[in-house]
Design a protein around this motif. Sequence first.
Motif, PDB file in Angstrom:
ATOM      1  N   ALA A  16      25.831  17.063  35.371  1.00  0.00           N
ATOM      2  CA  ALA A  16      24.541  17.009  34.675  1.00  0.00           C
ATOM      3  C   ALA A  16      24.509  18.001  33.521  1.00  0.00           C
ATOM      4  O   ALA A  16      23.787  17.821  32.545  1.00  0.00           O
ATOM      5  CB  ALA A  16      23.406  17.309  35.658  1.00  0.00           C
ATOM      6  N   ASN A  17      25.302  19.080  33.616  1.00  0.00           N
ATOM      7  CA  ASN A  17      25.379  20.080  32.546  1.00  0.00           C
ATOM      8  C   ASN A  17      26.675  19.980  31.749  1.00  0.00           C
ATOM      9  O   ASN A  17      26.994  20.855  30.950  1.00  0.00           O
ATOM     10  CB  ASN A  17      25.272  21.496  33.140  1.00  0.00           C
ATOM     11  CG  ASN A  17      23.859  21.827  33.552  1.00  0.00           C
ATOM     12  OD1 ASN A  17      22.913  21.505  32.837  1.00  0.00           O
ATOM     13  ND2 ASN A  17      23.701  22.432  34.709  1.00  0.00           N
ATOM     14  N   HIS A  18      27.437  18.924  32.000  1.00  0.00           N
ATOM     15  CA  HIS A  18      28.744  18.767  31.365  1.00  0.00           C
ATOM     16  C   HIS A  18      28.673  17.615  30.374  1.00  0.00           C
ATOM     17  O   HIS A  18      27.942  16.643  30.571  1.00  0.00           O
ATOM     18  CB  HIS A  18      29.806  18.481  32.443  1.00  0.00           C
ATOM     19  CG  HIS A  18      31.191  18.367  31.909  1.00  0.00           C
ATOM     20  ND1 HIS A  18      31.865  19.440  31.358  1.00  0.00           N
ATOM     21  CD2 HIS A  18      32.045  17.317  31.828  1.00  0.00           C
ATOM     22  CE1 HIS A  18      33.064  19.051  30.976  1.00  0.00           C
ATOM     23  NE2 HIS A  18      33.199  17.771  31.248  1.00  0.00           N
ATOM     24  N   PHE A  62      14.139  17.217  28.007  1.00  0.00           N
ATOM     25  CA  PHE A  62      15.215  17.868  28.764  1.00  0.00           C
ATOM     26  C   PHE A  62      16.564  17.635  28.072  1.00  0.00           C
ATOM     27  O   PHE A  62      17.345  18.571  27.873  1.00  0.00           O
ATOM     28  CB  PHE A  62      15.258  17.323  30.195  1.00  0.00           C
ATOM     29  CG  PHE A  62      16.499  17.723  30.953  1.00  0.00           C
ATOM     30  CD1 PHE A  62      16.635  18.992  31.482  1.00  0.00           C
ATOM     31  CD2 PHE A  62      17.557  16.827  31.107  1.00  0.00           C
ATOM     32  CE1 PHE A  62      17.791  19.361  32.164  1.00  0.00           C
ATOM     33  CE2 PHE A  62      18.712  17.190  31.785  1.00  0.00           C
ATOM     34  CZ  PHE A  62      18.825  18.457  32.315  1.00  0.00           C
ATOM     35  N   LEU A  63      16.832  16.380  27.714  1.00  0.00           N
ATOM     36  CA  LEU A  63      18.088  16.067  27.060  1.00  0.00           C
ATOM     37  C   LEU A  63      18.196  16.744  25.693  1.00  0.00           C
ATOM     38  O   LEU A  63      19.250  17.258  25.318  1.00  0.00           O
ATOM     39  CB  LEU A  63      18.235  14.553  26.898  1.00  0.00           C
ATOM     40  CG  LEU A  63      18.456  13.756  28.182  1.00  0.00           C
ATOM     41  CD1 LEU A  63      18.503  12.270  27.874  1.00  0.00           C
ATOM     42  CD2 LEU A  63      19.738  14.179  28.875  1.00  0.00           C
ATOM     43  N   TYR A  64      17.100  16.785  24.955  1.00  0.00           N
ATOM     44  CA  TYR A  64      17.098  17.430  23.645  1.00  0.00           C
ATOM     45  C   TYR A  64      17.352  18.933  23.787  1.00  0.00           C
ATOM     46  O   TYR A  64      18.126  19.527  23.038  1.00  0.00           O
ATOM     47  CB  TYR A  64      15.766  17.197  22.937  1.00  0.00           C
ATOM     48  CG  TYR A  64      15.672  17.921  21.610  1.00  0.00           C
ATOM     49  CD1 TYR A  64      16.340  17.446  20.478  1.00  0.00           C
ATOM     50  CD2 TYR A  64      14.953  19.113  21.499  1.00  0.00           C
ATOM     51  CE1 TYR A  64      16.279  18.115  19.274  1.00  0.00           C
ATOM     52  CE2 TYR A  64      14.885  19.793  20.290  1.00  0.00           C
ATOM     53  CZ  TYR A  64      15.556  19.282  19.187  1.00  0.00           C
ATOM     54  OH  TYR A  64      15.500  19.967  17.993  1.00  0.00           O
ATOM     55  N   GLY A  65      16.696  19.539  24.783  1.00  0.00           N
ATOM     56  CA  GLY A  65      16.883  20.977  25.020  1.00  0.00           C
ATOM     57  C   GLY A  65      18.317  21.305  25.376  1.00  0.00           C
ATOM     58  O   GLY A  65      18.868  22.318  24.941  1.00  0.00           O
ATOM     59  N   LYS A  66      18.948  20.432  26.161  1.00  0.00           N
ATOM     60  CA  LYS A  66      20.338  20.639  26.540  1.00  0.00           C
ATOM     61  C   LYS A  66      21.245  20.596  25.309  1.00  0.00           C
ATOM     62  O   LYS A  66      22.111  21.455  25.123  1.00  0.00           O
ATOM     63  CB  LYS A  66      20.768  19.568  27.544  1.00  0.00           C
ATOM     64  CG  LYS A  66      22.225  19.660  27.984  1.00  0.00           C
ATOM     65  CD  LYS A  66      22.513  18.571  28.997  1.00  0.00           C
ATOM     66  CE  LYS A  66      23.968  18.645  29.454  1.00  0.00           C
ATOM     67  NZ  LYS A  66      24.908  18.353  28.399  1.00  0.00           N
ATOM     68  N   MET A  67      21.051  19.607  24.435  1.00  0.00           N
ATOM     69  CA  MET A  67      21.890  19.482  23.248  1.00  0.00           C
ATOM     70  C   MET A  67      21.612  20.590  22.232  1.00  0.00           C
ATOM     71  O   MET A  67      22.517  21.039  21.534  1.00  0.00           O
ATOM     72  CB  MET A  67      21.664  18.121  22.590  1.00  0.00           C
ATOM     73  CG  MET A  67      22.253  16.958  23.376  1.00  0.00           C
ATOM     74  SD  MET A  67      24.026  17.133  23.654  1.00  0.00           S
ATOM     75  CE  MET A  67      24.638  17.084  21.976  1.00  0.00           C
ATOM     76  N   SER A  68      20.368  21.052  22.160  1.00  0.00           N
ATOM     77  CA  SER A  68      20.027  22.082  21.168  1.00  0.00           C
ATOM     78  C   SER A  68      20.692  23.413  21.492  1.00  0.00           C
ATOM     79  O   SER A  68      20.833  24.259  20.633  1.00  0.00           O
ATOM     80  CB  SER A  68      18.510  22.259  21.087  1.00  0.00           C
ATOM     81  OG  SER A  68      18.000  22.800  22.297  1.00  0.00           O
ATOM     82  N   LYS A 110      19.941  34.124  30.175  1.00  0.00           N
ATOM     83  CA  LYS A 110      19.337  34.335  31.495  1.00  0.00           C
ATOM     84  C   LYS A 110      18.861  33.009  32.073  1.00  0.00           C
ATOM     85  O   LYS A 110      18.598  32.047  31.354  1.00  0.00           O
ATOM     86  CB  LYS A 110      18.148  35.302  31.393  1.00  0.00           C
ATOM     87  CG  LYS A 110      18.528  36.708  30.966  1.00  0.00           C
ATOM     88  CD  LYS A 110      17.310  37.615  30.895  1.00  0.00           C
ATOM     89  CE  LYS A 110      17.684  39.037  30.468  1.00  0.00           C
ATOM     90  NZ  LYS A 110      16.503  39.920  30.375  1.00  0.00           N
ATOM     91  N   GLY A 111      18.750  33.004  33.419  1.00  0.00           N
ATOM     92  CA  GLY A 111      18.215  31.836  34.100  1.00  0.00           C
ATOM     93  C   GLY A 111      19.033  30.594  33.833  1.00  0.00           C
ATOM     94  O   GLY A 111      20.265  30.630  33.822  1.00  0.00           O
ATOM     95  N   ASN A 112      18.336  29.459  33.576  1.00  0.00           N
ATOM     96  CA  ASN A 112      19.069  28.206  33.355  1.00  0.00           C
ATOM     97  C   ASN A 112      19.724  28.145  31.975  1.00  0.00           C
ATOM     98  O   ASN A 112      20.371  27.170  31.635  1.00  0.00           O
ATOM     99  CB  ASN A 112      18.141  26.999  33.553  1.00  0.00           C
ATOM    100  CG  ASN A 112      17.054  26.931  32.488  1.00  0.00           C
ATOM    101  OD1 ASN A 112      16.848  27.898  31.746  1.00  0.00           O
ATOM    102  ND2 ASN A 112      16.353  25.815  32.414  1.00  0.00           N
ATOM    103  N   LYS A 113      19.556  29.208  31.177  1.00  0.00           N
ATOM    104  CA  LYS A 113      20.213  29.285  29.869  1.00  0.00           C
ATOM    105  C   LYS A 113      21.454  30.162  29.902  1.00  0.00           C
ATOM    106  O   LYS A 113      22.098  30.379  28.879  1.00  0.00           O
ATOM    107  CB  LYS A 113      19.231  29.808  28.817  1.00  0.00           C
ATOM    108  CG  LYS A 113      18.062  28.867  28.542  1.00  0.00           C
ATOM    109  CD  LYS A 113      17.169  29.405  27.437  1.00  0.00           C
ATOM    110  CE  LYS A 113      16.002  28.458  27.165  1.00  0.00           C
ATOM    111  NZ  LYS A 113      15.117  28.960  26.084  1.00  0.00           N
ATOM    112  N   ALA A 114      21.768  30.694  31.081  1.00  0.00           N
ATOM    113  CA  ALA A 114      22.943  31.554  31.206  1.00  0.00           C
ATOM    114  C   ALA A 114      24.214  30.724  31.027  1.00  0.00           C
ATOM    115  O   ALA A 114      24.343  29.629  31.586  1.00  0.00           O
ATOM    116  CB  ALA A 114      22.956  32.237  32.565  1.00  0.00           C
ATOM    117  N   VAL A 115      25.135  31.242  30.242  1.00  0.00           N
ATOM    118  CA  VAL A 115      26.388  30.539  29.977  1.00  0.00           C
ATOM    119  C   VAL A 115      27.443  31.542  29.526  1.00  0.00           C
ATOM    120  O   VAL A 115      27.118  32.521  28.844  1.00  0.00           O
ATOM    121  CB  VAL A 115      26.174  29.454  28.888  1.00  0.00           C
ATOM    122  CG1 VAL A 115      25.777  30.089  27.559  1.00  0.00           C
ATOM    123  CG2 VAL A 115      27.405  28.587  28.719  1.00  0.00           C
TER     124      VAL A 115
END
Length: 513
Positions: A16-18, A62-68, A110-115
């Motif tokens: 889902a994050n790949h 959600f999809l836009y946020g992931k790509m951004s 942080k959080g779900n933006k941690a990478v």
Amino acid sequence: AEIIRLRKTNLELLFANHAGLCSHCSRNMDCELQDLAMKYDIDEFRFVPRFSEIESSEELDFLYGKMSRRLVDDTNPCISRDSEKCINCGRCVRVCKDIQKIEALANTGKGNKAVPGTEYNAPLECSYCGQCTTVCPSGALTEKSEIGNFVKAVKNSSKTVITQVAPSVGISLGEEFKMAPGSIVTAKTVGALKKLGADFVFDSSLGADLASIETSKELLDRVKESRGSLPLFASFCPSWVLFLEQNYPDFLNHLSVSRSPSMAMASLVKNYYARQNKLNPKDIFSVAVVPCIAEKYEATRLEFRKKGVKNIDCVLTTRELGRLMRSEGLKIAEMEDFTFDPIAGEKNGTGSVFEISGNITETILRTACRLAENKEGTAVKFKKVRLRPGVETAELKCGSLELKAKIIYGLGNAVKILEEIKKGEANFDFLEVLACPYGCIGGGGQSVPTSPRIKKARRKALYAQNGSAVECLPFENSLVEKIYNDFLISPDSRKAKEYLHTEYYRYHYKWRK
């Protein structure tokens, strides 16, 4: 059954994050995540709605946020980074921070933006050892491909494509085609390059022989005539050289001025070989097939150009050669066996095993003894340092000459030794450092997956193929003698300095600006 169900769910959440763009990925069919997806028969899109299935604006957001949040870093010449393919396993951070002690990669956000990434998302600038690319299970970190440059060159009829191949490529390329680790395919590798369009294929061991002679002469000058700082640092590993330039520029006066084996060989190709065969260096497209990613950076350095002509025009890793062969429908097992072309087809001394940690030191010390005393000297004695994997000491006594050395693999181990030297605790004459585990056989451009077991199999194969080279000296290579007589005159001569030596400088960061 419950454990398998949970594993399957975890894999579906990872996807889902790949990016999931397997057909466009350089790791396609060579990806841990892909292998697990096939093993557990997962639905890659269970948690990611297709565009036609989006039912609300929240799903679209959600999809836009992931790509951004996607970050693609292609600024440096060695490593490409695509955050969309990252699954947050953290392996790259651990190998960079804990093992290599570089800390170029870290957990950011942080959080779900941690990478995993770089500080403030700055372009990646490091020593380019490439270990992060060997542990990345997906295609988030890969070597920067130069396959297109090679293909374009072989299709250009005005170019003479000359390829040099590092010894360890011939014992690891088979892994790209699912052969057992340590399978010896050197002759088939030469055949594959000929099939792909290379005009000549040389063995880069010759460059290693020449570099070792020049380094040995420099070591003798420093030990016997006090012409320079001790200990002398070997300059065979471009990642180690760059690491010093970036982090310990005050130690550059310890670094040998000899070029790396690939650069020494490339200099011969565009100067000695070109003259012998009446070729214009501008018409030669020089390719290095190596287990190393850092050599891609080394090839861009201005000091490795002569009148604007680069010594090396293209660097392909073992993995890139494997991908190129697959794209052309070639299988290594079906390739015709070829020997290396004449400039390097001769017996090549000790250089053929230099990619195993420790062999550089053994050759340098024994060659220094021959230059100083005109005799072999006692055998080099190695001693492992307890509780310090990747660190050994070595000693050689030869008449009045007594030499001590330290052998390191892994930049994390090198940091500890450099700190000891800073404190004045160093009591040795020569330091060998190879950035990658076990040496170049564990290089950042080698086939993946990799592990200590696989690296040991490669080491065993390299010794099996070139074991007698350990007992030889570079002077025993008749081709080396011929090149010195015809072209270089003698070690440390004016011509040797012009074609086999270089200078190193404090590093000024470029791509972060």
